[in-house]
Design a protein around this motif. Structure first.
Motif, PDB file in Angstrom:
ATOM      1  N   MET A   1      46.407  25.382   4.430  1.00  0.00           N
ATOM      2  CA  MET A   1      45.772  26.444   5.200  1.00  0.00           C
ATOM      3  C   MET A   1      46.433  27.786   4.888  1.00  0.00           C
ATOM      4  O   MET A   1      45.760  28.819   4.747  1.00  0.00           O
ATOM      5  N   VAL A   2      47.739  27.786   4.764  1.00  0.00           N
ATOM      6  CA  VAL A   2      48.476  29.014   4.450  1.00  0.00           C
ATOM      7  C   VAL A   2      48.045  29.541   3.090  1.00  0.00           C
ATOM      8  O   VAL A   2      47.782  30.741   2.914  1.00  0.00           O
ATOM      9  N   GLU A   3      47.945  28.640   2.101  1.00  0.00           N
ATOM     10  CA  GLU A   3      47.569  29.068   0.752  1.00  0.00           C
ATOM     11  C   GLU A   3      46.144  29.615   0.733  1.00  0.00           C
ATOM     12  O   GLU A   3      45.865  30.637   0.090  1.00  0.00           O
ATOM     13  N   ILE A   4      45.234  28.969   1.447  1.00  0.00           N
ATOM     14  CA  ILE A   4      43.847  29.431   1.501  1.00  0.00           C
ATOM     15  C   ILE A   4      43.786  30.825   2.118  1.00  0.00           C
ATOM     16  O   ILE A   4      43.066  31.701   1.640  1.00  0.00           O
ATOM     17  N   HIS A   5      44.557  31.027   3.184  1.00  0.00           N
ATOM     18  CA  HIS A   5      44.557  32.342   3.848  1.00  0.00           C
ATOM     19  C   HIS A   5      45.119  33.423   2.924  1.00  0.00           C
ATOM     20  O   HIS A   5      44.530  34.507   2.796  1.00  0.00           O
ATOM     21  N   LEU A   6      46.241  33.125   2.267  1.00  0.00           N
ATOM     22  CA  LEU A   6      46.852  34.112   1.377  1.00  0.00           C
ATOM     23  C   LEU A   6      45.916  34.486   0.232  1.00  0.00           C
ATOM     24  O   LEU A   6      45.840  35.650  -0.174  1.00  0.00           O
ATOM     25  N   LEU A   7      45.193  33.499  -0.275  1.00  0.00           N
ATOM     26  CA  LEU A   7      44.242  33.789  -1.340  1.00  0.00           C
ATOM     27  C   LEU A   7      43.072  34.622  -0.837  1.00  0.00           C
ATOM     28  O   LEU A   7      42.603  35.538  -1.506  1.00  0.00           O
ATOM     29  N   SER A   8      42.600  34.313   0.370  1.00  0.00           N
ATOM     30  CA  SER A   8      41.412  34.990   0.894  1.00  0.00           C
ATOM     31  C   SER A   8      41.646  36.475   1.131  1.00  0.00           C
ATOM     32  O   SER A   8      40.699  37.269   1.113  1.00  0.00           O
ATOM     33  N   VAL A   9      42.900  36.874   1.338  1.00  0.00           N
ATOM     34  CA  VAL A   9      43.187  38.296   1.582  1.00  0.00           C
ATOM     35  C   VAL A   9      43.733  38.989   0.330  1.00  0.00           C
ATOM     36  O   VAL A   9      44.065  40.174   0.380  1.00  0.00           O
ATOM     37  N   ASN A  10      43.822  38.244  -0.774  1.00  0.00           N
ATOM     38  CA  ASN A  10      44.293  38.837  -2.035  1.00  0.00           C
ATOM     39  C   ASN A  10      43.156  39.587  -2.705  1.00  0.00           C
ATOM     40  O   ASN A  10      42.067  39.044  -2.894  1.00  0.00           O
ATOM     41  N   ILE A  11      43.405  40.825  -3.074  1.00  0.00           N
ATOM     42  CA  ILE A  11      42.355  41.670  -3.638  1.00  0.00           C
ATOM     43  C   ILE A  11      41.802  41.130  -4.951  1.00  0.00           C
ATOM     44  O   ILE A  11      40.656  41.409  -5.327  1.00  0.00           O
ATOM     45  N   ASP A  12      42.603  40.334  -5.674  1.00  0.00           N
ATOM     46  CA  ASP A  12      42.174  39.798  -6.969  1.00  0.00           C
ATOM     47  C   ASP A  12      41.443  38.461  -6.850  1.00  0.00           C
ATOM     48  O   ASP A  12      40.974  37.918  -7.847  1.00  0.00           O
ATOM     49  N   PHE A  13      41.369  37.943  -5.637  1.00  0.00           N
ATOM     50  CA  PHE A  13      40.768  36.616  -5.472  1.00  0.00           C
ATOM     51  C   PHE A  13      39.257  36.710  -5.303  1.00  0.00           C
ATOM     52  O   PHE A  13      38.744  37.552  -4.569  1.00  0.00           O
ATOM     53  N   HIS A  14      38.547  35.813  -5.999  1.00  0.00           N
ATOM     54  CA  HIS A  14      37.101  35.678  -5.841  1.00  0.00           C
ATOM     55  C   HIS A  14      36.786  34.194  -5.717  1.00  0.00           C
ATOM     56  O   HIS A  14      37.282  33.376  -6.497  1.00  0.00           O
ATOM     57  N   TYR A  15      35.969  33.860  -4.756  1.00  0.00           N
ATOM     58  CA  TYR A  15      35.552  32.463  -4.580  1.00  0.00           C
ATOM     59  C   TYR A  15      34.832  31.969  -5.829  1.00  0.00           C
ATOM     60  O   TYR A  15      34.075  32.715  -6.465  1.00  0.00           O
ATOM     61  N   ASN A  16      35.056  30.697  -6.172  1.00  0.00           N
ATOM     62  CA  ASN A  16      34.308  30.072  -7.255  1.00  0.00           C
ATOM     63  C   ASN A  16      34.214  28.566  -7.009  1.00  0.00           C
ATOM     64  O   ASN A  16      35.027  28.005  -6.265  1.00  0.00           O
ATOM     65  N   PRO A  17      33.232  27.887  -7.584  1.00  0.00           N
ATOM     66  CA  PRO A  17      33.005  26.464  -7.307  1.00  0.00           C
ATOM     67  C   PRO A  17      34.183  25.553  -7.672  1.00  0.00           C
ATOM     68  O   PRO A  17      34.407  24.538  -7.007  1.00  0.00           O
TER      69      PRO A  17
END
Length: 202
Positions: A1-17
């Motif tokens: 959960m921590v890793e998902i949250h940190l990624l979701s607020v990272n400006i370089d992160f984009h969701y992908n399949p």
């Protein structure tokens, strides 16, 4: 959960399949021993919704990728993932792979790496059991996608190690539960024997 949250607020992160496949696979495997079983889907929904995402999209993209990997020979899958042999299979995933290969703002994460590993596993379960063949495949893929092969392999070694520990823990817990059940049943058997009349014993 921590890793998902940190990624979701990272400006370089984009969701992908492929990232979604990594999340769903990790959740399913690390929650394997969780009881009651019927509560797992509610927990998954809460986890994904906690970062403002739609769990149904994660499930749909995961199912699409799983079906694709099962139908592809592993050599074709590796060629597709490292972009040496693009396939006309899924435009959305093709765009994701091209974005990684062209370094267009897609951030690598451990969960993305697990997604890649899961695709290999679904396409050829025997390949991932052979450390050399698996690492060679991962190196080929990482080179094509311009991600660090050392980091990818290290992340997956940790993932597989944790899966093994989880499997051992589930086995130990099952043994403890069985031992406790036998322990509870034993006094009842002793009590039954103690109240049996001498004539019945004969």
């Amino acid at each position: 959960m921590v890793e998902i949250h940190l990624l979701s607020v990272n400006i370089d992160f984009h969701y992908n399949p492929i990232y979604a496949l990594g999340i769903v696979t990790t959740f399913e495997r690390f929650m394997m021993g969780y009881k009651p079983q019927h509560e797992k889907e509610s927990i998954f929904h809460a986890l994904i919704q906690s970062v403002g995402a739609d769990p149904n999209i994660y499930r749909q993209d995961t199912q699409r990728l799983r079906s694709l990997a099962i139908d592809l020979p592993v050599s074709d899958l590796i060629g597709w993932l490292n972009q040496t042999s693009p396939l006309d299979k899924d435009e959305k995933i093709q765009e994701t792979l091209q974005a990684f290969a062209n370094n267009q703002g897609f951030k690598y994460s451990r969960l993305f790496g697990i997604g890649l590993y899961t695709l290999l596993e679904l396409s050829d379960s025997e390949l991932v059991k052979d450390e050399k063949l698996c690492n060679d495949a991962l190196k080929t893929i990482s080179n094509g996608l311009k991600i660090s092969e050392e980091k990818l392999i290290r992340d997956l070694e940790l993932y597989r190690s944790n899966l093994e520990k989880m499997s051992q823990a589930i086995t130990v817990m099952a043994d403890m539960v069985a031992a406790e059940r036998r322990k509870r049943e034993q006094p009842t058997q002793v009590l039954d024997e103690s109240i049996t009349s001498p004539e019945e014993k004969e």
